[in-house]
Scaffold this motif. Structure first.
Motif, PDB file in Angstrom:
ATOM      1  N   ILE A   1       3.559  37.187  13.273  1.00  0.00           N
ATOM      2  CA  ILE A   1       3.056  36.133  12.386  1.00  0.00           C
ATOM      3  C   ILE A   1       1.899  36.667  11.557  1.00  0.00           C
ATOM      4  O   ILE A   1       1.852  36.475  10.336  1.00  0.00           O
ATOM      5  CB  ILE A   1       2.644  34.889  13.190  1.00  0.00           C
ATOM      6  N   HIS A   2       0.962  37.348  12.204  1.00  0.00           N
ATOM      7  CA  HIS A   2      -0.195  37.897  11.490  1.00  0.00           C
ATOM      8  C   HIS A   2       0.221  38.927  10.438  1.00  0.00           C
ATOM      9  O   HIS A   2      -0.436  39.059   9.412  1.00  0.00           O
ATOM     10  CB  HIS A   2      -1.193  38.509  12.473  1.00  0.00           C
ATOM     11  N   GLN A   3       1.318  39.628  10.683  1.00  0.00           N
ATOM     12  CA  GLN A   3       1.829  40.616   9.723  1.00  0.00           C
ATOM     13  C   GLN A   3       2.617  39.975   8.582  1.00  0.00           C
ATOM     14  O   GLN A   3       3.015  40.657   7.653  1.00  0.00           O
ATOM     15  CB  GLN A   3       2.715  41.641  10.442  1.00  0.00           C
ATOM     16  N   GLY A   4       2.884  38.672   8.674  1.00  0.00           N
ATOM     17  CA  GLY A   4       3.609  37.962   7.632  1.00  0.00           C
ATOM     18  C   GLY A   4       5.115  37.973   7.783  1.00  0.00           C
ATOM     19  O   GLY A   4       5.835  37.541   6.882  1.00  0.00           O
TER      20      GLY A   4
ATOM     21  N   ARG B   1       1.501  31.182   8.743  1.00  0.00           N
ATOM     22  CA  ARG B   1       0.096  31.380   9.124  1.00  0.00           C
ATOM     23  C   ARG B   1      -0.555  30.054   9.542  1.00  0.00           C
ATOM     24  O   ARG B   1      -1.614  30.050  10.137  1.00  0.00           O
ATOM     25  CB  ARG B   1      -0.666  32.047   7.996  1.00  0.00           C
TER      26      ARG B   1
ATOM     27  N   LEU C   1      -3.277  31.000  18.074  1.00  0.00           N
ATOM     28  CA  LEU C   1      -3.187  32.085  17.086  1.00  0.00           C
ATOM     29  C   LEU C   1      -4.516  32.296  16.429  1.00  0.00           C
ATOM     30  O   LEU C   1      -5.209  31.746  15.900  1.00  0.00           O
ATOM     31  CB  LEU C   1      -2.113  31.803  16.054  1.00  0.00           C
TER      32      LEU C   1
ATOM     33  N   SER D   1      -0.441  27.157  14.894  1.00  0.00           N
ATOM     34  CA  SER D   1      -1.673  27.206  15.685  1.00  0.00           C
ATOM     35  C   SER D   1      -1.472  27.719  17.104  1.00  0.00           C
ATOM     36  O   SER D   1      -2.401  28.247  17.709  1.00  0.00           O
ATOM     37  CB  SER D   1      -2.328  25.827  15.734  1.00  0.00           C
TER      38      SER D   1
ATOM     39  N   ARG E   1       2.336  23.544  15.318  1.00  0.00           N
ATOM     40  CA  ARG E   1       1.322  23.385  14.275  1.00  0.00           C
ATOM     41  C   ARG E   1       1.000  21.905  14.122  1.00  0.00           C
ATOM     42  O   ARG E   1       1.828  21.048  14.413  1.00  0.00           O
ATOM     43  CB  ARG E   1       1.748  24.014  12.966  1.00  0.00           C
TER      44      ARG E   1
ATOM     45  N   GLU F   1       4.579  33.408   4.674  1.00  0.00           N
ATOM     46  CA  GLU F   1       3.173  33.044   4.491  1.00  0.00           C
ATOM     47  C   GLU F   1       2.828  31.710   5.125  1.00  0.00           C
ATOM     48  O   GLU F   1       1.764  31.542   5.702  1.00  0.00           O
ATOM     49  CB  GLU F   1       2.815  33.016   3.001  1.00  0.00           C
ATOM     50  N   SER F   2       3.717  30.734   5.029  1.00  0.00           N
ATOM     51  CA  SER F   2       3.387  29.417   5.572  1.00  0.00           C
ATOM     52  C   SER F   2       3.290  29.434   7.101  1.00  0.00           C
ATOM     53  O   SER F   2       2.663  28.553   7.690  1.00  0.00           O
ATOM     54  CB  SER F   2       4.392  28.362   5.117  1.00  0.00           C
TER      55      SER F   2
ATOM     56  N   ASP G   1       4.450  22.364   6.920  1.00  0.00           N
ATOM     57  CA  ASP G   1       4.111  23.112   5.704  1.00  0.00           C
ATOM     58  C   ASP G   1       4.619  22.368   4.469  1.00  0.00           C
ATOM     59  O   ASP G   1       5.144  21.247   4.567  1.00  0.00           O
ATOM     60  CB  ASP G   1       4.625  24.550   5.783  1.00  0.00           C
TER      61      ASP G   1
END
Length: 132
Positions: free
Chosen positions: A99-102, A109, A132, A112, A40, A106-107, A44
């Motif tokens: 990742i998309h499902q959490g 997301r 992503l 990259s 990323r 949350e962070s 975060d």
């Protein structure tokens, strides 16, 4: 760009179709060291890329579906050459879904890119990297 990497391993059996694979056309085993790298641009709010414990847990969950399996016997792989490159992409895509499902929080997301490297030996490995 920041990154963290977590590691697991899998042992599988499979065979390949096509002369290019020579003796690997016969059923054989493979042990892979699996590295999953999460990237990323910015850390975060906790100053991390992603929780390493959650990342390791999700990698283990994804790889457990492959571990100690003869991939030739799995319906989803019928007629597919389950090459090292193919398996790296499969694991990366499944991690992206998590990742998309959490599942990584949350962070997560904010991640990259994901890169998955499967080490076949100390001299040969394959990697797949995706956005992503």
């Amino acid at each position: 760009m920041f990154s963290i990497t977590v590691r697991d391993h899998i042992m599988i059996a499979h065979s390949f179709q096509g002369d290019v694979f020579g003796p690997a056309q016969r059923l054989h085993g493979a042990t892979f060291l699996v590295d999953a790298t999460f990237r990323r641009d910015e850390l975060d709010e906790d100053n991390i890329v992603v929780d390493m414990g959650l990342a390791a847990t999700e990698l283990r969950s994804v790889t457990s579906d492959l571990n100690y399996r003869n991939l030739d016997d799995q319906e989803e792989f019928k007629g597919v050459n389950t090459s090292t490159e193919f398996l790296a992409a499969l694991i990366a895509d499944r991690l992206a879904d998590r990742i998309h499902q959490g599942a990584l929080g949350e962070s997560a997301r904010g991640i990259s890119r994901i890169a998955v490297t499967l080490h076949e030996s100390h001299i040969a490995w394959a990697c797949y990297e995706r956005s992503l």
